[in-house]
Design an enzyme around this catalytic site. Structure first.
Site, short mmCIF file in Angstrom:
data_model
loop_
_atom_site.label_atom_id
_atom_site.label_comp_id
_atom_site.label_asym_id
_atom_site.label_seq_id
_atom_site.Cartn_x
_atom_site.Cartn_y
_atom_site.Cartn_z
N ASP A 1 -46.03 -15.67 25.29
CA ASP A 1 -46.29 -14.23 25.38
C ASP A 1 -47.76 -13.97 25.09
O ASP A 1 -48.28 -14.37 24.04
CB ASP A 1 -45.40 -13.49 24.38
CG ASP A 1 -45.36 -11.99 24.61
OD1 ASP A 1 -46.40 -11.41 24.96
OD2 ASP A 1 -44.29 -11.39 24.40
N ASP B 1 -48.11 -30.85 25.09
CA ASP B 1 -47.12 -30.68 26.15
C ASP B 1 -46.04 -31.76 26.11
O ASP B 1 -44.85 -31.49 26.19
CB ASP B 1 -47.83 -30.66 27.51
CG ASP B 1 -46.88 -30.54 28.69
OD1 ASP B 1 -45.67 -30.36 28.47
OD2 ASP B 1 -47.35 -30.61 29.84
N VAL C 1 -45.79 -26.99 29.72
CA VAL C 1 -45.21 -26.02 28.79
C VAL C 1 -45.10 -26.67 27.42
O VAL C 1 -44.69 -27.83 27.30
CB VAL C 1 -43.82 -25.55 29.26
CG1 VAL C 1 -43.10 -24.76 28.18
CG2 VAL C 1 -43.93 -24.72 30.53
N ASP D 1 -44.58 -31.00 31.42
CA ASP D 1 -44.26 -29.99 32.42
C ASP D 1 -45.17 -28.77 32.36
O ASP D 1 -44.84 -27.72 32.94
CB ASP D 1 -42.81 -29.55 32.26
CG ASP D 1 -42.47 -29.07 30.85
OD1 ASP D 1 -43.40 -29.02 30.01
OD2 ASP D 1 -41.31 -28.74 30.58
N ASP E 1 -42.24 -33.09 23.56
CA ASP E 1 -40.79 -32.97 23.71
C ASP E 1 -40.22 -34.01 24.67
O ASP E 1 -39.04 -33.98 25.00
CB ASP E 1 -40.42 -31.56 24.19
CG ASP E 1 -41.02 -31.24 25.55
OD1 ASP E 1 -41.92 -31.98 26.01
OD2 ASP E 1 -40.60 -30.23 26.16
N HIS F 1 -45.13 -12.28 28.62
CA HIS F 1 -44.60 -11.03 28.07
C HIS F 1 -43.59 -10.42 29.03
O HIS F 1 -43.98 -9.86 30.06
CB HIS F 1 -45.72 -10.05 27.78
CG HIS F 1 -45.29 -8.84 27.04
ND1 HIS F 1 -44.79 -8.89 25.76
CD2 HIS F 1 -45.26 -7.52 27.38
CE1 HIS F 1 -44.49 -7.68 25.35
NE2 HIS F 1 -44.75 -6.83 26.32
N SER G 1 -40.31 -5.35 25.54
CA SER G 1 -41.54 -4.80 25.00
C SER G 1 -41.21 -3.50 24.25
O SER G 1 -40.44 -3.53 23.30
CB SER G 1 -42.57 -4.59 26.11
OG SER G 1 -43.84 -4.31 25.57
#
Length: 513
Positions: A397, A253, A262, A260, A256, A439, A185
């Protein structure tokens, strides 16, 4: 999270006061350092801390088990406070500097413990000013002092590092063989200031989620707040953010090949929030009203000049909606208003609602950009001296625009072609994008990884990192909690792909391609 000429002028008047007689390096016991004046620092105190549990001096963190160390408090040039933890035994011969968060104003103790446990002599700083947090309408004196402002913007980590190397020589009778820096950061911005403006300080640098374009980052916080708060009908309550995030996952999701929770690469996700728009005249937790759809589209798009349409800063990536509550006023109150009232306008009555994304952008960049940003793409000096840079950025983030590090990476390479960029930068600069990472830590994806060890291997053995293994813990704030999943972070532009066999919760079953 700037220009050296301005800072040299600002700090130059105080440099003479620190031009003290040189001392010969010699090993000293810990207590013997107290009161020692070096050319680079004045040591205020030095005390041995016995091995075992240790509570940080400011009470922010308690470490259950630290090795015995010599705790040194010193003042570097222009009264930058430096704190060092020096191993009493088992020093690995190296220095690790650690960065700060936000407006700093205090040593980041929570990052010092792990470095000490790894055998480093570790250094932290308050960046040259005391408690920095302010409320809207509050004068922050350090923002009005050219030296203190320049220290926070660029200089303090350099001041700290020069002092730390001198203290190491005084304590051990020999210098550090290598030096590494890690920050996230604001600490990531400090890392980039070191690489750009003080390339001789560190052999290896990890810049995490770097807030390096600080003025534009503040404008992105302001943009998000305007999109969601100017009209109360546009505000996104928690249940709507959950709805939106789950809809994004449902759409993207599995793209890919692994479901999961993500989004592996949000750039390939084109979910349209209009798909969630409520029927006319309705407003439930299961849909977004037209003003809310417009607000979401604005956050995805990022701030733009209303006159020219030019992008001012990238928007937020799909998959980061889980943390957007911060974008609706909290970041505005904590950072944007204090910074603009004190640093830009010197007017404690300034109101964020009146910011002009045309005229005021140039005003802000011109007045404080050179002091508080670190965005030059010229890393030639750092490269020439053999420095190695790892930059990391979480795709989920909730603060930073996730694609800004990618834009910077291409700017350094001087090409928009990802393959060519990797060829040009591969021997000294690698960018790792972390799917699902928030983040600096947290988020739905794996988010704990060891960049410093990868830097040591790269610097000292010449082996560039071809992956970083990230772990998802049961408690992201506690790296000793059980590991739920591991996943490789791949050097940009490669992406992790499941081999099709073995558990999708184990990094060994993924390749980078």
């Amino acid at each position: 999270m700037g220009v050296k000429t301005w800072m040299g002028v600002a700090a130059g008047a105080l440099m003479a006061a620190w031009a003290l007689p040189a001392t010969t390096a010699h090993a000293a016991d810990c207590a013997g350092l107290t009161g020692l004046t070096l050319p680079e620092a004045r040591i205020l105190s030095a005390d041995i801390v016995p091995a075992g549990p240790y509570k940080a001096p400011d009470g922010t963190v308690t470490f259950p088990d630290l090795p015995a160390f010599c705790r040194v408090v010193a003042l570097a040039e222009t009264n930058v406070k430096v704190e060092m933890w020096l191993p009493q035994a088992g020093w690995n011969g190296r220095l690790q500097g650690v960065g700060n968060g936000g407006f700093a104003g205090a040593v980041s103790y929570y990052t010092m413990g792990p470095a000490l446990q790894a055998g480093f002599a570790v250094a932290g700083t308050d960046t040259g000013h005391g408690p920095a947090e302010g409320k809207p309408g509050t004068r922050l004196d350090w923002m009005h002092d050219p030296v203190q402002l320049a220290n926070w913007g660029h200089n303090s980590i350099h001041r700290m590092t020069v002092a730390a190397k001198a203290i190491i020589r005084a304590r051990y009778g020999t210098g550090a063989t290598r030096a590494y820096f890690e920050g996230c950061s604001t600490g990531g911005a400090q890392a980039m200031a070191e690489a750009e403006y003080f390339p001789d300080d560190y052999d290896g640098i990890h810049a995490g989620a770097p807030g390096m374009n600080y003025t534009r980052l503040m404008m992105s916080f302001l943009w998000s707040s305007r999109a969601t708060l100017l009209d109360p009908a546009s505000t996104l309550p928690p249940e709507k953010l959950t709805l939106l995030h789950q809809a994004v996952l449902a759409a993207c999701d599995a793209a890919d090949g692994v479901k999961d929770g993500v989004v592996e690469d949000p750039r390939a996700c084109h979910f349209d929030p209009a798909a969630l728009q409520c029927a006319p005249g309705t407003d439930t937790a299961a849909c977004l009203t037209p003003p809310q759809v417009t607000a979401v589209q604005a956050l995805y798009a990022g701030p733009r000049n209303p006159r020219t349409g030019e992008a001012i800063y990238p928007g937020l990536a799909r998959g980061s909606e889980w943390g957007w509550d911060l974008q609706q006023g909290k970041l505005l109150e904590a950072y944007v208003i204090p910074l603009f009232q004190n640093m830009v306008y010197d007017d404690l009555t300034w109101r964020w609602q009146g910011f002009d994304f045309d005229h005021d952008v140039a005003l802000t960049d011109g007045k404080v950009g050179p002091i508080i940003t670190a965005v030059t793409p010229d890393l030639s000096a750092f490269h020439a001296r053999g420095g190695k840079l790892i930059m990391s950025q979480g795709w989920a983030d909730q603060l930073n625009a996730q694609t800004y590090p990618i834009e910077y990476y291409h700017a350094v390479a001087g090409t928009k072609d990802p393959a060519q960029a990797r060829v040009r930068l591969g021997d000294y600069f690698r960018l790792f994008m972390a799917p699902g990472m928030g983040h600096c830590f947290g988020g739905p994806g794996p988010n704990h990884f060891d960049a410093v060890t990868a830097l040591r291997t790269w610097v000292e053995q010449g082996k560039a990192p071809d992956r970083l293994v990230a772990a998802k813990h049961a408690d992201d704030r506690d790296p000793t909690s059980p590991v739920l999943r591991t996943r490789p972070l791949c050097p940009y532009p490669t992406v992790a792909h499941w081999t099709g066999t073995g558990s999708t919760d184990e990094a060994a079953n993924f390749t980078c391609r």
